[in-house]
Design an enzyme around this catalytic site. Structure first.
Site, short mmCIF file in Angstrom:
data_model
loop_
_atom_site.label_atom_id
_atom_site.label_comp_id
_atom_site.label_asym_id
_atom_site.label_seq_id
_atom_site.Cartn_x
_atom_site.Cartn_y
_atom_site.Cartn_z
N ALA A 200 6.07 28.84 -32.59
CA ALA A 200 6.88 28.27 -31.51
C ALA A 200 8.20 28.98 -31.28
CB ALA A 200 7.13 26.80 -31.80
N LYS A 201 8.55 29.96 -32.10
CA LYS A 201 9.82 30.69 -31.90
C LYS A 201 9.68 31.66 -30.74
CE LYS A 201 11.19 28.86 -35.82
NZ LYS A 201 12.33 28.08 -36.19
#
Ligand SMILES: *Cc1c(COP(=O)(O)O)cnc(C)c1O
Length: 384
Positions: A200-201
């Site tokens: 999710a980064k």
């Protein structure tokens, strides 16, 4: 709608990612294969540092950076209480003690003014809220600044203040990678930079991964040793404690094509953020994120501040009931977390962090968010 859409990106890069993964399956160098070396070179080039040492996660990147500087029991490391748990966890993990300094109300990042005040009062032996942690300035060894929500922390000021007190500055760029200050990229802004490739980064792989950036050859060598059980010159010679801290070759193979489009994606994130802000800026009681001149945020999150806790719940409920995913980063500042109870802080010690924790919320943010989707979300917020 998804909070972070990873599928669209995959569908666009599928051919390259699939063929890269298959290359690894064919050559069989699952650990420290050629893709890892290639990725490290490209990441260093991207960040603008001499060295990049890839590793197993963003948390391990922080642990390894602290270990590389010999930070351990008895040492104190300053950081922000308004961050993901991993930042302060890494400090505790190496046996050191976190000392929190409150954030700036506009950037949500550690406040350079408060950092300076804290260091000066400890150096002058004045009584502070940190007395239970540290009264001896000599024990403070480093500052971990965090690029929260993707916006780089004020590295110029933080580095200047840290230098006066002989402190190392570790940049936690887990959310900030892709951002920049005056063209200098996140990860390269202080003595050493750490990032995460959690899916999710802003730059994510398909599992866990991370990287550390430095210009110092000796530090890079130490990090490479720590990454494999403190290896010495020879494989079976161990010269220090280390860990199993490597990035999988398959994850490097996934990251290589993603890194190629990363710059474009960061631009797409800018336009998503600008579109949100232009539509939400004039709403009474709602504060849109501020980005100072010369700064580029990687927009890991698009975070708004409501005027009260009730106001926030009202907006969040309304969005959720219309199937718009929303989230709060972070509902509990770290000084109020049970795991850090023993530090002896009071819940009202960091007013700005506690204030923000009660009022912030984040909207869906990724490079593939469509204009209609952004307009739909903004319309729902406006109609309240
Ligand atoms: C995600 C994150 C980390 C930890 O990264 P992992 O790869 O999940 O271990 C550290 N610091 C911050 C600010 C993060 O957002």
């Amino acid at each position: 709608m998804q909070f972070i859409d990873l599928k669209t990106q995959y569908s666009q890069l599928k051919e390259k990612i699939d063929s890269n993964i298959h290359k690894v399956l064919d050559h069989g160098q699952y650990v420290m294969g050629p893709e890892v070396i290639e990725l490290e070179q490209k990441l260093a080039e991207f960040a603008g540092t001499k060295y990049c040492v890839s590793c197993s996660s963003g948390t391990d990147a922080l642990v390894m950076a602290l270990m590389a500087y010999g930070i351990s029991e008895g040492d104190v490391v300053i950081t922000t209480p308004f961050t993901f748990i991993a930042t302060a966890e890494a400090i505790k993990f190496v046996g050191a003690t976190p000392l929190f300094v409150d954030i700036d109300k506009d950037t949500y990042n550690i406040s350079p003014e408060k950092l300076e005040q804290t260091l000066t009062s400890i150096a002058d032996k004045e009584s502070t809220i940190h007395d239970s942690i540290c009264t001896d300035i000599g024990k403070i060894k480093a500052v971990i600044s965090v690029d929260l929500f993707g916006l780089p922390a004020d590295a110029t000021e933080i580095n200047r203040i840290a230098k006066k007190h002989n402190l190392i500055v570790i940049e936690d760029a887990a959310q900030g990678f892709g951002g920049a200050i005056d063209g200098k990229r996140a990860g390269s802004l202080s003595d050493i930079g750490c990032t995460s490739f959690f899916p999710a980064k802003p730059l994510g792989c398909y599992g866990d991964g991370g990287a550390i950036f430095t210009d110092c050859e000796e530090t890079a060598a130490r990090l490479k040793s720590i990454r494999v059980h403190g290896q010495g010159e020879d494989k079976y010679q161990n010269v220090r404690l280390g860990l199993t801290g490597r990035l999988d070759t398959i994850q490097a193979a996934v990251l290589l094509p993603k890194l190629e489009v990363f710059e474009t994606e960061i631009e797409q994130r800018q336009s998503v953020a600008e579109s949100y802000s232009s539509q939400l800026r004039d709403i009474e009681g709602l504060t849109v994120p501020s980005v100072q001149a010369g700064y580029v945020s990687a927009w890991a999150q698009y975070t708004l501040m409501a005027k009260s806790e009730e106001h926030r719940s009202q907006i969040m409920e309304h969005l959720k009931s219309n199937n718009i995913p929303v989230a709060v980063y972070y509902p509990i500042p770290l000084h109020e977390q049970k795991v850090f109870e023993s530090l002896g802080y009071q819940s009202n010690d960091f007013e700005v962090s506690s204030f923000a924790a009660k009022r912030v919320f984040s909207l869906p943010m990724h490079p593939y968010l469509r204009n209609e989707e952004i307009e739909h979300i903004c319309k729902l917020i406006k109609e309240l």
